[in-house]
Design a protein around this motif. Structure first.
Motif, PDB file in Angstrom:
ATOM      1  N   ASP A  44       0.700  -1.102   0.154  1.00 58.77           N
ATOM      2  CA  ASP A  44      -0.021  -0.117  -0.040  1.00 58.77           C
ATOM      3  C   ASP A  44       0.995   1.121   0.187  1.00 58.77           C
ATOM      4  O   ASP A  44       1.950   1.266  -0.520  1.00 58.77           O
ATOM      5  CB  ASP A  44      -0.933  -0.062   1.297  1.00 58.77           C
ATOM      6  CG  ASP A  44      -0.222  -0.132   2.472  1.00 58.77           C
ATOM      7  OD1 ASP A  44       0.860  -0.054   2.563  1.00 58.77           O
ATOM      8  OD2 ASP A  44      -0.983  -0.541   3.605  1.00 58.77           O
ATOM      9  N   PHE A 126       1.600   3.029  -4.756  1.00 65.14           N
ATOM     10  CA  PHE A 126       1.553   1.493  -4.898  1.00 65.14           C
ATOM     11  C   PHE A 126       1.185   0.899  -6.258  1.00 65.14           C
ATOM     12  O   PHE A 126      -0.097   1.297  -6.869  1.00 65.14           O
ATOM     13  CB  PHE A 126       0.638   0.819  -3.851  1.00 65.14           C
ATOM     14  CG  PHE A 126       0.271  -0.559  -3.967  1.00 65.14           C
ATOM     15  CD1 PHE A 126       1.382  -1.388  -3.649  1.00 65.14           C
ATOM     16  CD2 PHE A 126      -0.832  -1.046  -3.861  1.00 65.14           C
ATOM     17  CE1 PHE A 126       1.195  -2.767  -3.752  1.00 65.14           C
ATOM     18  CE2 PHE A 126      -1.172  -2.242  -3.962  1.00 65.14           C
ATOM     19  CZ  PHE A 126      -0.292  -3.258  -3.785  1.00 65.14           C
ATOM     20  N   THR A 127       1.968   0.226  -6.882  1.00 66.71           N
ATOM     21  CA  THR A 127       1.609  -0.668  -8.075  1.00 66.71           C
ATOM     22  C   THR A 127       1.587  -2.068  -7.804  1.00 66.71           C
ATOM     23  O   THR A 127       2.643  -2.631  -7.987  1.00 66.71           O
ATOM     24  CB  THR A 127       2.640  -0.245  -9.368  1.00 66.71           C
ATOM     25  OG1 THR A 127       2.667   1.283  -9.273  1.00 66.71           O
ATOM     26  CG2 THR A 127       2.139  -0.844 -10.793  1.00 66.71           C
ATOM     27  N   PRO A 128       0.436  -2.697  -7.864  1.00 68.82           N
ATOM     28  CA  PRO A 128       0.463  -4.079  -7.537  1.00 68.82           C
ATOM     29  C   PRO A 128       0.962  -4.797  -8.828  1.00 68.82           C
ATOM     30  O   PRO A 128       0.996  -4.256  -9.667  1.00 68.82           O
ATOM     31  CB  PRO A 128      -1.108  -4.567  -7.105  1.00 68.82           C
ATOM     32  CG  PRO A 128      -1.876  -3.517  -7.762  1.00 68.82           C
ATOM     33  CD  PRO A 128      -0.808  -2.227  -7.716  1.00 68.82           C
ATOM     34  N   GLY A 134      -6.624  -4.660  -4.388  1.00 62.21           N
ATOM     35  CA  GLY A 134      -5.855  -4.097  -3.365  1.00 62.21           C
ATOM     36  C   GLY A 134      -5.897  -4.786  -2.090  1.00 62.21           C
ATOM     37  O   GLY A 134      -6.786  -5.653  -1.590  1.00 62.21           O
ATOM     38  N   VAL A 208      -6.873  -9.381   1.423  1.00 60.43           N
ATOM     39  CA  VAL A 208      -7.364  -8.527   0.292  1.00 60.43           C
ATOM     40  C   VAL A 208      -8.911  -8.034   0.362  1.00 60.43           C
ATOM     41  O   VAL A 208      -9.698  -8.526   1.075  1.00 60.43           O
ATOM     42  CB  VAL A 208      -7.056  -9.186  -1.213  1.00 60.43           C
ATOM     43  CG1 VAL A 208      -5.659  -9.376  -1.344  1.00 60.43           C
ATOM     44  CG2 VAL A 208      -7.837 -10.471  -1.180  1.00 60.43           C
ATOM     45  N   ASN A 209      -9.116  -7.052  -0.783  1.00 63.24           N
ATOM     46  CA  ASN A 209     -10.480  -6.557  -0.790  1.00 63.24           C
ATOM     47  C   ASN A 209     -11.682  -7.226  -1.280  1.00 63.24           C
ATOM     48  O   ASN A 209     -12.643  -7.154  -1.163  1.00 63.24           O
ATOM     49  CB  ASN A 209     -10.655  -4.943  -1.358  1.00 63.24           C
ATOM     50  CG  ASN A 209      -9.743  -4.066  -0.570  1.00 63.24           C
ATOM     51  OD1 ASN A 209      -9.887  -4.058   0.750  1.00 63.24           O
ATOM     52  ND2 ASN A 209      -8.810  -3.234  -1.191  1.00 63.24           N
TER      53      ASN A 209
END
Ligand code: MBD
Ligand code: FE
Length: 289
Positions: A44, A126-128, A134, A208-209
């Motif tokens: 994050d 933040f770049t997953p 996310g 995770v969401n």
């Protein structure tokens, strides 16, 4: 409020490249940087949440807990010292690596390194590593950590000073032992203890969401050939839907979503469950196959 959140963790591993493949290809984390000795991973806007240290002895290295002010840090240091757990001041190199302003280092009754700090660098982009919804962090912290311990009372007392209070218990039949779940913010548990024959790290959970991202993580773990140590399931106490894989550090990681929160401390009832899950989670702690 003495502590706010579980903010970062450090782990030891022999193979940083393997951790990198696992963290990016399965978990969706972003690599901040990697050297011959360390790998730092972002979840994050915090600079990093996971730090992996190259070591001949894989396993848990430390947990990092966010404290509001230096005055709070001093108060907790005094209390823990009185309980028989003195602090060491973090070195400048440690503060720099962790991107924190102030750092105190303790050893808990199980021999695990505990770091209290304030001022973790935030506001980082933040770049997953893969497209997903996310990680659920923020005020809830990065997730939860669980230790097995042969000294439940001393561990509960130590972490109690840090501000963790009991959420509930589970009697886990297959191992004939009681687990204690503790919280310090709305996350149902940031910390848990499992009674057992030795003091050893048991698992870390990250949330995770979206359920789709748990399913995708499960598929990616299988595609990478990671050992799934507990199948997809739903926990009784925090209602998290998750699965567990073996990490390159030799302990398990729980990857889940949908955790319920503790919003109102006054209305919360501490209960004891007699099973870890409503369904699934087939493995050593439930309906072994
Ligand atoms: C958890 O997060 C967990 O890991 C276990 C074993 C039981 C309940 C909740
Ligand atoms: Fe868990």
């Amino acid at each position: 409020m003495s502590l706010h959140t579980l903010s970062y963790v450090g782990f030891n591993a022999t193979d940083l490249d393997d951790w990198r493949q696992y963290a990016t290809g399965v978990l969706g984390m972003q690599v901040v940087d990697q050297t011959a000795d360390t790998l730092r991973l972002r979840m994050d806007e915090k600079h990093h949440r996971f730090a992996i240290h190259k070591s001949a002895a894989p396993g848990f290295a430390y947990s990092g807990w966010d404290v509001a002010t230096r005055a709070e840090l001093d108060r907790l240091t005094t209390e823990l010292t009185a309980l028989g757990y003195p602090a060491a001041e973090g070195t400048e190199a440690e503060r720099t690596f962790r991107k924190v302003v102030d750092l105190r280092v303790f050893t808990d009754p199980g021999g695990n390194r505990v770091e209290l700090f304030y001022g973790q660098l935030s506001g980082c982009p933040f770049t997953p590593a893969r497209q997903f919804g996310g990680f659920k962090t923020g005020e809830l912290g990065l997730g939860h950590i669980v230790f097995m311990t042969k000294n439940m009372d001393a561990m509960m007392a130590f972490y109690g000073v840090l501000g963790l209070t009991v959420s509930d218990y589970i009697f886990i039949k297959p191992v004939q032992s009681r687990a204690c779940f503790m919280h310090l913010n709305a996350r149902h548990h940031s910390f848990a203890l499992l009674g057992g024959p030795q003091d050893v790290f048991h698992h870390i959970m990250i949330e995770v969401n979206s359920l789709d991202d748990v399913g995708m993580g499960n598929e990616l773990a299988l595609r990478q050939g990671r050992k799934v140590t507990m199948s997809l399931g739903k926990h009784t106490n925090d209602e998290v839907v998750s699965f567990y894989t073996m990490t390159p550090s030799g302990f398990e990681l729980e990857y889940g979503c949908g955790g319920r929160t503790i919003e109102n401390e006054e209305d919360w009832q501490v209960v004891e469950y007699d099973d870890i899950s409503f369904w699934g989670h087939l493995g050593p702690l439930r309906a072994p196959v």
